[in-house]
Design a protein around this motif. Structure first.
Motif, short mmCIF file in Angstrom:
data_model
loop_
_atom_site.label_atom_id
_atom_site.label_comp_id
_atom_site.label_asym_id
_atom_site.label_seq_id
_atom_site.Cartn_x
_atom_site.Cartn_y
_atom_site.Cartn_z
N THR A 194 0.84 -1.20 0.00
CA THR A 194 0.00 0.00 0.00
C THR A 194 0.87 1.25 0.00
O THR A 194 1.97 1.26 0.55
CB THR A 194 -0.94 0.06 1.22
N VAL A 222 -1.71 3.66 10.42
CA VAL A 222 -1.90 2.52 9.53
C VAL A 222 -1.02 1.34 9.95
O VAL A 222 -1.48 0.19 9.96
CB VAL A 222 -1.60 2.94 8.07
N LEU A 254 -4.09 4.21 -0.13
CA LEU A 254 -4.84 4.53 1.07
C LEU A 254 -5.03 6.04 1.21
O LEU A 254 -4.14 6.82 0.87
CB LEU A 254 -4.11 4.01 2.31
N LEU A 291 -7.66 -0.18 4.43
CA LEU A 291 -6.67 -1.23 4.61
C LEU A 291 -7.34 -2.56 4.95
O LEU A 291 -7.00 -3.61 4.37
CB LEU A 291 -5.70 -0.85 5.72
N SER A 301 -8.33 5.47 6.52
CA SER A 301 -7.19 4.69 6.02
C SER A 301 -7.27 3.25 6.51
O SER A 301 -7.00 2.31 5.76
CB SER A 301 -5.88 5.33 6.46
N LEU A 302 -7.65 3.06 7.78
CA LEU A 302 -7.76 1.70 8.31
C LEU A 302 -8.93 0.95 7.70
O LEU A 302 -8.85 -0.26 7.48
CB LEU A 302 -7.88 1.74 9.83
N CYS A 323 3.21 -1.80 4.09
CA CYS A 323 2.64 -0.48 3.85
C CYS A 323 3.80 0.51 3.72
O CYS A 323 4.79 0.43 4.46
CB CYS A 323 1.72 -0.08 5.00
N CYS A 383 0.74 7.50 9.03
CA CYS A 383 1.59 6.34 8.76
C CYS A 383 1.63 5.40 9.96
O CYS A 383 1.43 4.19 9.82
CB CYS A 383 3.00 6.78 8.38
#
Length: 217
Positions: free
Chosen positions: A10, A149, A45, A56, A52-53, A70, A146
């Protein structure tokens, strides 16, 4: 019938006023390729806490990967950073792309304080360094999206011990660095080549080595 195993990579959308994000540029260049018998699937993402989660988790469910990396941008760093640890806190210096700016909020309520990467980061560092790429083991993924994630990834996979995962930070691209006087940079093509090697090593290395990679500060 042979089932093709999958690697999930990702990257992120642009953020912080940038027009591009080299993490997605580098990751997307590997989409559809095959590395060590695995098919690479790349997903972008959003730079947004929570969203974002959600993206994911959807990608994890869709791809059922054997390994996940990621990738995000850390402008100002001069090397590829193989992240060792994700911490359970969101503390945003700037708002995300959705205008959210959480401060001292856990990524996962009642989650553990931290998760460690399950990638063989020290073997990866040695292989990348041997191939001429600037690389380090990093002790902090920050407290922005970051790290959000990275922590969320490891939490999602906490019961799937066969699926190894982690996070890599990359520097600015040269095009970005021109707008940040004196900032270090790496060409996107160089990052893509480094990621290809990192994936190959991670897929072929069952156990990490014991080697010093700590930091004094």
């Amino acid at each position: 019938m042979t089932t093709t195993r999958t690697v999930l990579l990702t990257g992120f959308q642009p953020f912080g006023g940038e027009r591009v994000n080299p993490s997605w540029q580098a990751v997307s260049a590997l989409h559809g390729t095959r590395i060590a018998g695995h098919r690479v699937v790349a997903r972008e993402l959003p730079v947004a806490f929570g969203q974002s989660l959600k993206a994911l988790r959807s990608a994890l469910k869709e791809t059922q990967p054997s390994l996940v990396i990621c990738v995000g941008q850390a402008g100002g760093r001069a090397q590829l950073s193989l992240e060792r640890v994700a911490i359970n806190v969101d503390d945003a210096r700037i708002p995300d792309n959705a205008g959210q700016q959480p401060i001292d909020v856990p990524v996962i309520a009642d989650g553990p304080a931290a998760y460690f990467s399950t990638l063989p980061i020290k073997v990866m560092r040695e292989a990348l360094r041997g191939a001429g790429f600037p690389v380090e083991v990093s002790q902090t993924a920050g407290t922005y999206v970051c790290n959000h994630v990275f922590y969320g990834l490891m939490h999602a996979l906490r019961r799937q011990r066969a699926v190894r995962a982690g996070f890599i930070h990359i520097p600015y691209s040269p095009a970005q660095a021109s707008g940040h006087a004196g900032a270090a940079s790496l060409p996107v093509e160089t990052v893509t080549a480094a990621l290809r090697l990192a994936l190959k090593v991670a897929l072929k290395t069952p156990l990490d080595i014991r080697a010093a990679a700590g930091a004094e500060h």
